[in-house]
Design an enzyme around this catalytic site. Structure first.
Site, mmCIF file in Angstrom:
data_model
loop_
_atom_site.group_PDB
_atom_site.id
_atom_site.type_symbol
_atom_site.label_atom_id
_atom_site.label_comp_id
_atom_site.label_asym_id
_atom_site.label_seq_id
_atom_site.Cartn_x
_atom_site.Cartn_y
_atom_site.Cartn_z
ATOM 1 N N ASP A 135 40.861 -2.664 22.671
ATOM 2 C CA ASP A 135 40.163 -1.511 22.101
ATOM 3 C C ASP A 135 39.174 -1.927 21.006
ATOM 4 O O ASP A 135 38.283 -1.160 20.650
ATOM 5 C CB ASP A 135 41.178 -0.564 21.437
ATOM 6 C CG ASP A 135 41.605 0.574 22.333
ATOM 7 O OD1 ASP A 135 40.785 1.034 23.141
ATOM 8 O OD2 ASP A 135 42.771 1.006 22.198
ATOM 9 N N LYS A 168 42.793 4.472 33.661
ATOM 10 C CA LYS A 168 42.726 3.071 33.219
ATOM 11 C C LYS A 168 43.556 2.206 34.146
ATOM 12 O O LYS A 168 43.150 1.114 34.546
ATOM 13 C CB LYS A 168 43.225 2.941 31.768
ATOM 14 C CG LYS A 168 42.249 3.486 30.750
ATOM 15 C CD LYS A 168 42.813 3.549 29.336
ATOM 16 C CE LYS A 168 41.798 4.200 28.398
ATOM 17 N NZ LYS A 168 42.268 4.381 27.024
ATOM 18 N N GLN A 215 47.444 4.052 23.436
ATOM 19 C CA GLN A 215 46.594 5.232 23.631
ATOM 20 C C GLN A 215 46.694 6.170 22.421
ATOM 21 O O GLN A 215 47.784 6.474 21.936
ATOM 22 C CB GLN A 215 47.018 5.961 24.924
ATOM 23 C CG GLN A 215 46.134 7.125 25.310
ATOM 24 C CD GLN A 215 44.720 6.718 25.718
ATOM 25 O OE1 GLN A 215 44.467 5.593 26.130
ATOM 26 N NE2 GLN A 215 43.787 7.641 25.596
#
Ligand code: GUN
Length: 278
Positions: free
Chosen positions: A118, A51, A95
């Site tokens: 997200d 990422k 995460q």
């Protein structure tokens, strides 16, 4: 048709990069993404590294905050609050999975919905379910992007999704409903999964069972999207038995090189969209 996620993701990243260059010229500012990584779970380390690398390549400022696995929930919530109030931060991502002492629900609720790249905050989940504008989770967004490469109009198609997770199955269903599909979600308690899959014009699977979907599970002319990432020996395979299925169907994503690269490209897109919305 093999859906080349690597190629499509590269094209999407190129578009994002161009837009960021233009924004930088116009406003002298670029998007920034802060990722919080807790603990030492190996796959998370790899995902976050990817990422970060992809963000930098398109011109997004990327910061990774790393905590040891015994960090308190309070400390993480305080950091999220700080990032929520920082005008230089466009997107925040924590995460997953999280260590046991940290409550996932509290964390996803704490992230400012406008910075929730997200799309896991219940405000975004609710907006998506209501058919309103929202930030959409990256994996289903990437899946839809690939499906639309094959078929623009999905109206009336029967979509079957294997797996009911918040990360993929549920938001995938909402996205396909918005596209006027008839949607079935099957899961571990479904009576006859194979029978349901046989009806699918579009089949999306995200359960993490290697080679679950066989040739006699799928319809000719269907689109197969494989989100699974499973290790068999030292090989990575999906939830679909690719070699059995690929010649029967209209389009299929390989693993690796299908959905995976699209997920990260969509994260960059979400970060850019958050930046533009501010
Ligand atoms: N862990 C595995 N996939 C994801 C994802 O898409 N977002 C976050 N935050 N964690 C993950």
């Amino acid at each position: 048709m093999i859906l080349d996620g690597k190629k499509e993701a590269a094209l999407l990243r190129e578009e994002i990069k161009k837009e960021i260059i233009a924004l930088k010229k116009k406003k002298n500012k670029v998007p920034s993404l802060t990722v919080i990584l807790i603990g030492d779970f190996a796959p998370s380390q790899i995902y976050v590294r990817n990422k970060e690398k992809n963000s930098k390549e398109v011109g997004i400022n990327s910061e990774v905050i790393k905590y040891s696995k015994d960090i308190s929930e309070k400390k993480v919530l305080e950091k999220i609050e700080e990032l929520n109030n920082d005008n230089n931060v466009s997107g925040i991502l924590v995460q997953l999975p999280l260590p046991a002492q940290i409550n996932k629900e509290k964390i996803t609720n704490a992230i400012n919905p406008k910075k929730d790249v997200d799309g896991f905050n219940p405000i975004n989940v609710g907006n998506l379910a209501s058919g309103y504008e929202s930030i959409v989770p990256c994996t289903p967004l990437g899946c839809l992007y690939l499906i639309k490469k094959v078929e623009k109009d999905l109206s009336g198609k029967h979509a079957v999704i294997i797996g009911r997770s918040n990360l993929n199955g549920k938001p995938m269903a909402q996205l396909l409903l918005k596209e006027n599909c008839t949607v079935t979600i099957v899961h571990s308690k479904t009576k006859d999964i194979k029978n349901e899959c046989q009806k699918a014009d579009i089949l999306v699977t995200a359960v993490g069972v290697a080679n679950l979907v066989k040739e006699d599970w799928v319809k000719e002319d269907s689109i197969i999207i494989d989100v699974g990432i499973n290790k068999v020996g030292d090989k990575i395979v999906g939830d679909v038995d690719f070699d059995q299925v690929k010649d029967k169907v209209k389009a299929i994503t390989p693993v690796p090189g299908g959905v995976g690269p699209m997920t990260i490209a969509c994260l960059l897109k979400n970060t850019l969209d958050c930046f533009k919305a501010h």
